[in-house]
Design a protein around this motif. Sequence first.
Motif, PDB file in Angstrom:
ATOM      1  N   SER A 153       0.844  -1.187   0.000  1.00 12.81           N
ATOM      2  CA  SER A 153       0.000   0.000   0.000  1.00 12.81           C
ATOM      3  C   SER A 153       0.875   1.230   0.000  1.00 12.81           C
ATOM      4  N   VAL A 154       0.264   2.345  -0.267  1.00  7.81           N
ATOM      5  CA  VAL A 154       0.943   3.636  -0.310  1.00  7.81           C
ATOM      6  C   VAL A 154       0.564   4.403   0.934  1.00  7.81           C
ATOM      7  N   ASN A 155       1.514   4.943   1.665  1.00  2.09           N
ATOM      8  CA  ASN A 155       1.243   5.716   2.875  1.00  2.09           C
ATOM      9  C   ASN A 155       0.491   6.988   2.524  1.00  2.09           C
ATOM     10  N   LYS A 156      -0.481   7.355   3.373  1.00  5.29           N
ATOM     11  CA  LYS A 156      -1.259   8.566   3.108  1.00  5.29           C
ATOM     12  C   LYS A 156      -0.402   9.811   3.156  1.00  5.29           C
ATOM     13  N   ALA A 157       0.646   9.775   3.985  1.00  2.72           N
ATOM     14  CA  ALA A 157       1.504  10.948   4.118  1.00  2.72           C
ATOM     15  C   ALA A 157       2.583  11.004   3.058  1.00  2.72           C
ATOM     16  N   MET A 158       2.601  10.072   2.107  1.00  2.00           N
ATOM     17  CA  MET A 158       3.630  10.055   1.083  1.00  2.00           C
ATOM     18  C   MET A 158       3.473  11.245   0.155  1.00  2.00           C
ATOM     19  N   PRO A 159       4.547  11.930  -0.239  1.00  6.19           N
ATOM     20  CA  PRO A 159       4.433  13.070  -1.151  1.00  6.19           C
ATOM     21  C   PRO A 159       3.820  12.654  -2.473  1.00  6.19           C
ATOM     22  N   LEU A 160       3.171  13.620  -3.140  1.00  7.19           N
ATOM     23  CA  LEU A 160       2.527  13.319  -4.415  1.00  7.19           C
ATOM     24  C   LEU A 160       3.538  12.944  -5.479  1.00  7.19           C
ATOM     25  N   GLU A 161       4.749  13.537  -5.422  1.00  6.12           N
ATOM     26  CA  GLU A 161       5.741  13.238  -6.444  1.00  6.12           C
ATOM     27  C   GLU A 161       6.154  11.774  -6.383  1.00  6.12           C
ATOM     28  N   LEU A 162       6.304  11.228  -5.151  1.00  7.71           N
ATOM     29  CA  LEU A 162       6.697   9.834  -5.006  1.00  7.71           C
ATOM     30  C   LEU A 162       5.604   8.911  -5.524  1.00  7.71           C
ATOM     31  N   ALA A 163       4.346   9.246  -5.232  1.00  4.30           N
ATOM     32  CA  ALA A 163       3.248   8.417  -5.719  1.00  4.30           C
ATOM     33  C   ALA A 163       3.172   8.454  -7.232  1.00  4.30           C
ATOM     34  N   ARG A 220     -14.759  15.919  -4.005  1.00  2.00           N
ATOM     35  CA  ARG A 220     -13.409  16.469  -3.968  1.00  2.00           C
ATOM     36  C   ARG A 220     -12.504  15.739  -2.974  1.00  2.00           C
ATOM     37  N   PRO A 221     -12.978  15.400  -1.755  1.00  2.00           N
ATOM     38  CA  PRO A 221     -12.097  14.648  -0.856  1.00  2.00           C
ATOM     39  C   PRO A 221     -11.655  13.304  -1.430  1.00  2.00           C
ATOM     40  N   LEU A 222     -12.586  12.587  -2.084  1.00  2.00           N
ATOM     41  CA  LEU A 222     -12.224  11.303  -2.680  1.00  2.00           C
ATOM     42  C   LEU A 222     -11.225  11.494  -3.812  1.00  2.00           C
ATOM     43  N   TYR A 223     -11.406  12.546  -4.582  1.00  2.00           N
ATOM     44  CA  TYR A 223     -10.488  12.838  -5.691  1.00  2.00           C
ATOM     45  C   TYR A 223      -9.089  13.166  -5.168  1.00  2.00           C
ATOM     46  N   MET A 224      -8.995  13.954  -4.101  1.00  2.00           N
ATOM     47  CA  MET A 224      -7.699  14.295  -3.524  1.00  2.00           C
ATOM     48  C   MET A 224      -7.050  13.077  -2.869  1.00  2.00           C
ATOM     49  N   ARG A 225      -7.879  12.198  -2.321  1.00  2.00           N
ATOM     50  CA  ARG A 225      -7.330  10.963  -1.747  1.00  2.00           C
ATOM     51  C   ARG A 225      -6.694  10.107  -2.831  1.00  2.00           C
ATOM     52  N   ALA A 226      -7.343  10.051  -3.993  1.00  2.00           N
ATOM     53  CA  ALA A 226      -6.771   9.292  -5.105  1.00  2.00           C
ATOM     54  C   ALA A 226      -5.469   9.925  -5.589  1.00  2.00           C
ATOM     55  N   GLN A 227      -5.403  11.250  -5.618  1.00  2.00           N
ATOM     56  CA  GLN A 227      -4.174  11.910  -6.020  1.00  2.00           C
ATOM     57  C   GLN A 227      -3.028  11.603  -5.060  1.00  2.00           C
ATOM     58  N   ALA A 228      -3.347  11.517  -3.760  1.00  2.00           N
ATOM     59  CA  ALA A 228      -2.307  11.211  -2.787  1.00  2.00           C
ATOM     60  C   ALA A 228      -1.805   9.782  -2.922  1.00  2.00           C
ATOM     61  N   LYS A 229      -2.652   8.870  -3.389  1.00  2.00           N
ATOM     62  CA  LYS A 229      -2.270   7.468  -3.498  1.00  2.00           C
ATOM     63  C   LYS A 229      -1.715   7.132  -4.885  1.00  2.00           C
ATOM     64  N   LEU A 230      -2.463   7.495  -5.944  1.00  2.00           N
ATOM     65  CA  LEU A 230      -2.068   7.119  -7.296  1.00  2.00           C
ATOM     66  C   LEU A 230      -1.121   8.118  -7.934  1.00  2.00           C
ATOM     67  N   GLY A 231      -1.225   9.377  -7.504  1.00  2.00           N
ATOM     68  CA  GLY A 231      -0.488  10.426  -8.172  1.00  2.00           C
ATOM     69  C   GLY A 231      -1.427  11.303  -8.987  1.00  2.00           C
TER      70      GLY A 231
END
Length: 358
Positions: free
Chosen positions: A231-241, A288-299
């Motif tokens: 899994s991808v950590n929620k606190a992971m930077p967007l660039e890494l994801a 919008r929250p779900l969309y931002m959550r996807a950005q944090a995980k998938l990029g």
Amino acid sequence: MKKMSQTGFGQSAEVCTSADKWALLATLTEAAPDIGLNHRTLSVLKALLSFFPDRILPEDAGAAVVFPSNRSLSLRLNGMPESTLRRHLATLVTQGIVSRQDGPNRKRFARRYGIPYGFDLSPLARTAQSLRQAADSARERAAHLTALRDRLALLRARLLEDERLSPDHPLMEQIRLTLRRKAVETTLRNLIEHVEPLLSAPPPRPCDTAKMSGRDAQNERHIQSTNKNKSVNKAMPLELAQEETEIPLENVLRHCHEYKSYFPEATQSWHGVCSVSDQLHGMLGITRPLYMRAQAKLGIKATAAVILAMLERMPDIRKPAAYFQGLIQRFDEGCLNLNAMFGQQKGRKLSADNFWRR
């Protein structure tokens, strides 16, 4: 009867001055609670004043007589019932605001000679000085009540800030309800005298937290290991994801064309694709929250590509938000191949159901 018709009525004024009738009505409105008048009675008085042609009310008895009928007054009061009108007229006479003199047949009418039969408004002018004093007293009392209410609200805020009392404490609830209502001075003073000693006392010390042992029992410390490969950590930077879920731009542009129906001038770059996705996800029912959550995980880029891919398959997706959330869950479980969604192999059908086990 002739002698009665020639008899004047009203009180004689020692000093003959004049006063603006509308200014007197405004002053009387401020002092109305002390005198015992309500807004309906003041409306009747306003209607009577409107029948007097001059703006200045004289203080001479019988010099400001109006004689409208009850029907005329009712029409000027927007159809007030006659029984209600008579009650308010009687209140004005009882309080000494106006004087009343009916004719022999209990009617109100003008006479060629002598004082007409009707309502004399001169008592209002003669009591102008006492009305001003009552209005000043009412304003001072209102300002004093406002100061007490502000002080009580400040004390309540300090109690909450210092955590001396909880918001659901009975005293705090009583203060809240008092501030919402029209409280009298005695109630406000009693609450202030009860609250001030609480603030003068030293603040309560925070309770010491017992040191928890290392035993595997209920309510003890919990150690959790996370498989970072799954899994991808929620606190992971967007660039890494973004690096972990990189998708070629050519595949996205080659297989996604439906978005051009909404944005025909979209640029053929990742910046344009991400901009289109930011505007399309709301149209698909994705919050919008779900969309931002996807950005944090998938990029950011991968999320934009998924939105465009979903738009291509919208006729087959009944609940886009649930479908999108399912993709995120699959990614957390490590069984989602985003590149397979865009058919890297020739002739492969575009589908988000192509997944693999990592």
